[in-house]
Structure formats: structure tokens, C-alpha cells
Scaffold this motif. Structure first.
Motif, mmCIF file in Angstrom:
data_model
loop_
_atom_site.group_PDB
_atom_site.id
_atom_site.type_symbol
_atom_site.label_atom_id
_atom_site.label_comp_id
_atom_site.label_asym_id
_atom_site.label_seq_id
_atom_site.Cartn_x
_atom_site.Cartn_y
_atom_site.Cartn_z
ATOM 1 N N ARG A 66 66.479 -99.400 33.251
ATOM 2 C CA ARG A 66 67.647 -98.374 33.242
ATOM 3 C C ARG A 66 67.589 -97.495 34.294
ATOM 4 O O ARG A 66 68.517 -97.376 35.156
ATOM 5 N N GLU A 67 66.391 -97.118 34.860
ATOM 6 C CA GLU A 67 66.263 -96.299 36.126
ATOM 7 C C GLU A 67 66.671 -97.238 37.127
ATOM 8 O O GLU A 67 67.381 -96.431 38.024
ATOM 9 N N GLN A 105 70.260 -97.050 37.421
ATOM 10 C CA GLN A 105 71.142 -95.778 37.607
ATOM 11 C C GLN A 105 70.776 -95.768 39.340
ATOM 12 O O GLN A 105 71.829 -95.196 40.055
#
Length: 507
Positions: free
Chosen positions: A406-407, A410
Motif C-alpha cells: 500500500r505504501e 501511494q
């Protein structure tokens, strides 16, 4: 696929240089500069022409001569001398926009001069039409206004398709933008105009080695010809020292650096070049001695801190990472205390890449991202944009490798937005290789290879690309990536990490 649709959309100018067999429409008629000057502009003819071709607004012959000398110094990689000569031109004619533009343009390769940049833009209405094109191009690339900069560049090349100085200065910028093919086209065209043009011989020496198919023999031959046509300049010997080191010939590298210092004992890049080569040879005590000799040669804070940075990296090469991290932290504090943002970013990136663990690296990268969030006094906007992209690319690599999906997504989204807004080719390459790191971590090897290949000047991207191609069974492509990595050989942090980082366990 996440690749940007077309790399070449920025650079319309190539139609001027395209082979006739590929032309789709007839080329516009362009008169030689010598016949054009009398009627190209609605204003009365001016006595002063830069290099006998480009009409300039200054009535001062002394200002024009100083400008030409400044341009010559720039072409020969003597950027501080170039900026100083351009300042002399500005003193001789305080209304010359081109003089101030040249100050800022040359100074950007060292200590940026924001006041000269602002003055050039203020004086723009006083310039001749062709002078305005040149000033706009020089100022817009520093402000990161790339679309108007490219429009001005294209117009300049249409106006002066056979002017070696225009061909060089635009070709060099494309080289710095990592647009190697188009840079090579312009620089080889400049050599057609003047086969002994020193600046083009120099830059092509680097291009022939840095290209997708490196040709070290051709690179060295170009630089040796450069040394023949400019025997009184230290820069040809310095360039040979650097390229020979990249090609793995350390003894010859040392000899040419020494030859440059015989011509000019204060030529700092050759002095720290000796340190770089000795570092790679494993002569760490000798490297430190060379760097210690270079530090007093520095004529500005940026050069001084850069040499100290190179000296600090020796700890990592001699396998003393704890000492290296302490030294980097001390140097980061010195750069911050002295308010030198370019050095702060350079040292900060080394601290991140050479951190003890991924968590420490990500913490450092987040601090750098915060530091770069807003414009910084002493740093050009173009450099800030590229630095921001470099931080995001490295964050994506680390997050992907540690499984923080997820990071990583982003970070990719941030980098996509930055790349789309900037239209900077270097930033686009950083975005694509960052995507490659994420795709590699997810096992999508075919698409990862395509994305990593878009960043051929990054040692880490090339090392990962070689691993991916091996996983795909593409032996020749893996070997080509490793060859590219081989010819980026340096003593700096990213090459150290690429050549000391075990990637064999990557998913």
C-alpha cells in the motif's frame, strides 16, 4: 502498462535533422544566419552579433566579447569562470538580458544565482527577438517551465540549424535530460559544421560510453581528439581521466588526471578525480590524501562539501559502515549549518541509501521529502524537482522490497503526479523505474523489465534489470544491463549500493 505514452512528444525539433527519406512534409525554408540578420527583425540592424550570427541588444563591444568568452568557458566545462565572465559582461552593459541569463545558466552548474536569473527575466523586453528565445530557454529550464523552454529551443534550432554554439548548448541540455539519442544528433551535427569543435568532442565522449550500446573505444577516441585540438586546456585530460575510470582502466585514469593538474594545478575536479579512482582501486589511504589536497582548492561551498562527501564515502568502501554513517551525519549537520541545500540533499540521499536497515532509510527519505516540499534558497526549481523524484523513487524501491504494498502504491501515485506535472524526462525515467521496482516485487517480471529499462543511467535500476532479465531467461538482455552498469563505474553511493547489494533473493 504504466509507461508514459511517448518520450519524444517534447522535442519537435528533430524534423530539422531528420533524413529526407522520412520527411512527411516539406521542411520550412531557413536562410543562413549571415543572410538573415538584415531583415529577420523589424528593428534596425544592430552592430553586435554573438559569434557573428545572433543579433544581441547590447551596443557594447566589450560586453559582447565578454559574453562570447563566457560561452566558450561554459562549453569547456569551466562553469565558474563562465559565470564570472558573464558578470563582467553585465557590468559593461547592465541592460543586457543575455548577460544575466548567462550568469544564471553557468552558475546553475555550481552555486545558483537567483538574482541574475530574476534580472534576466526583468530585462527580457530590451532583448532582440532571437536573443529573447535564448534568454527564455535559459531561464525557463531553471524555473522548470519545460514546455515553453522546449518551444524556445525548437525555434532557436530552426533559426540557427547550423550554428555550432546553439547546437552544442541545446545538445548538452538534452544530454543532462538523459535524452541521449537526440543529444547525440545535435552534437554530431555540430561536428559536421566544425570537425574540430572541442565542446562537441568532449560531450560525445561521454555520450558514446553512456549510450544504450556503450562504445568505450569511440568514447576515448573522441576525447583524445578533444585533447589534440585543445592542448592548453585541462578539461580534455580530466574527461579522459573520468571516462577511463568508468571503463575500468584505473592506471590510465590516474595518468590523465595528473596531466590535467600539470596544465592547471588548481583544477579541482582532477584532484578529487584522483581520489575517486584510488577509492575504486582499493587505495583508501591514497584516496583520502587526494581528497585532502582537493578541499583547499574549492572556490565555493558546494565544491568543498562535495569533496568532503566523496571522502566520507571511503569508509563504506573499506567496510567501515558505522564510521561512514557517523561521518555522513556530521557532514549533513555542516551542510545544514551552512545552509547549502544541494549538499544537504546529496548527503541526505547517501545517508538513506547507506542506512543500516530499511526502517532507518525510510525515515531519512521522509525527512528529505519534507525538506524538499517547498522552494529552497540556493537550489534551482529544476534541481528540486529532480531531487524530489529521486527521493520518491528510492522510497518506492525500499517499500516494495519490504512488502509494503500500500505504501509503495501511494509513493508511485505521488511520483506519477510529479512526473505528469513537470514533463521532465529525468523525472519520467525515475517514475518508470520506480514502477519497475514495484512490479518486480509482485512477480510481474516482463513489465518490470520494460519499466526498469526506462532509467538506464541509474546503477540500481540497471542492476535490478539484469536480475529481472535473468529470471525471464533473457541472457543477452541481462548481459547488456550489466554492461551498462559496468560503464557507470563511480565511487558514489548509488553505484556502491548497486554493486554491494545482494539482489539474488528478490522475488
Amino acid at each position: 502498462m504504466v509507461r508514459f505514452a511517448a518520450r519524444g512528444f517534447l522535442l519537435i525539433f528533430l524534423a530539422v535533422f531528420a533524413p529526407r527519406g522520412f520527411a512527411q512534409t516539406s521542411a520550412p525554408h531557413v536562410e543562413p544566419a549571415s543572410h538573415r540578420a538584415a531583415h529577420a527583425s523589424p528593428i534596425a540592424p544592430l552592430a553586435q552579433q554573438l559569434f557573428g550570427a545572433i543579433p544581441v541588444s547590447t551596443r557594447s563591444e566589450e560586453a559582447r566579447k565578454s559574453l562570447e568568452l563566457a560561452w566558450d568557458k561554459y562549453e569547456n566545462a569551466m562553469y565558474q569562470s563562465s559565470a564570472n565572465l558573464a558578470r563582467q559582461a553585465a557590468k559593461k552593459d547592465p541592460h543586457s538580458a543575455l548577460s544575466y541569463a548567462m550568469v544564471a545558466f553557468a552558475a546553475r552548474r555550481g552555486m545558483p544565482d537567483a538574482s541574475a536569473l530574476a534580472k534576466a527575466k526583468t530585462l527580457l523586453p530590451r532583448a532582440t527577438p532571437d536573443e529573447r528565445l535564448l534568454v527564455r530557454w535559459m531561464t525557463d529550464i531553471q524555473d522548470h517551465n519545460l514546455l515553453p523552454a522546449i518551444a524556445s529551443m525548437n525555434d532557436l534550432l530552426k533559426r540557427y540549424p547550423r550554428d555550432k554554439h546553439v547546437l552544442y548548448i541545446t545538445g548538452e541540455w538534452l544530454f543532462l535530460q538523459q535524452d541521449d539519442d537526440r543529444a547525440r544528433t545535435l552534437l554530431e551535427t555540430a561536428l559536421q559544421v566544425d570537425p574540430d569543435f572541442p565542446a562537441a568532442l568532449n560531450r560525445l565522449g561521454y555520450l558514446y560510453l553512456d549510450s544504450s550500446i556503450p562504445d568505450p573505444a569511440k568514447a576515448i577516441a573522441s576525447l583524445k581528439r578533444y585533447a589534440e585540438v585543445a592542448p592548453a586546456s585541462p578539461n580534455p585530460q580530466d574527461s579522459l581521466g573520468e571516462v577511463l575510470r568508468e571503463a575500468g582502466d584505473d592506471q590510465e585514469s590516474l595518468e590523465h588526471y595528473r596531466a590535467a593538474l600539470q596544465i592547471d594545478p588548481a583544477y579541482i575536479s582532477s584532484q578529487y578525480g584522483l581520489g575517486n579512482t584510488r577509492t575504486l582501486m582499493g587505495d583508501f589511504a591514497g584516496a583520502r590524501e587526494e581528497y585532502d589536497r582537493a578541499i583547499p582548492m574549492a572556490q565555493n561551498l558546494l565544491d568543498e562539501l562535495y569533496v568532503k562527501y566523496l571522502r566520507t564515502l571511503v569508509y563504506f568502501w573499506e567496510r567501515q559502515p558505522a564510521e561512514g554513517r557517523k561521518a555522513l551525519a556530521a557532514l549533513a549537520k555542516e551542510a545544514a549549518d551552512k545552509k547549502e541545500p544541494n549538499s544537504q540533499v546529496q548527503v541526505g540521499m547517501a545517508q538513506a541509501m547507506l542506512a543500516a536497515d530499511p526502517e532507518s532509510e525510510l525515515e531519512q527519505l521522509k525527512a528529505l521529502a519534507s525538506f524538499l516540499e517547498k522552494p529552497l534558497a540556493g537550489m534551482n526549481e529544476s534541481d528540486r524537482g529532480i531531487a524530489r523524484a529521486a527521493v520518491l523513487r528510492e522510497r518506492a524501491r525500499v517499500e516494495a522490497q519490504r512488502g509494503a504494498s500500500r505504501e509503495a502504491d501511494q509513493t508511485i501515485a505521488e511520483l506519477r503526479a510529479l512526473a505528469g506535472a513537470s514533463r521532465d524526462q529525468v523525472i519520467r525515467g525515475y517514475f518508470e523505474s520506480a514502477c519497475g521496482y514495484v512490479l518486480l516485487a509482485r512477480g510481474d517480471f516482463a513489465n518490470a523489465a520494460d519499466e526498469l529499462a526506462a532509467d538506464p543511467h541509474s546503477p540500481l535500476a540497471l542492476e535490478h534489470l539484469a536480475v529481472v532479465e535473468e529470471k525471464l531467461g533473457n541472457v543477452s538482455a541481462a548481459e547488456a544491463a550489466r554492461t551498462g552498469l559496468k560503464y557507470h563505474r563511480s565511487s558514489e553511493a548509488e553505484w556502491f549500493l548497486a554493486t554491494h547489494n545482494n539482489l539474488t533473493n528478490t522475488n
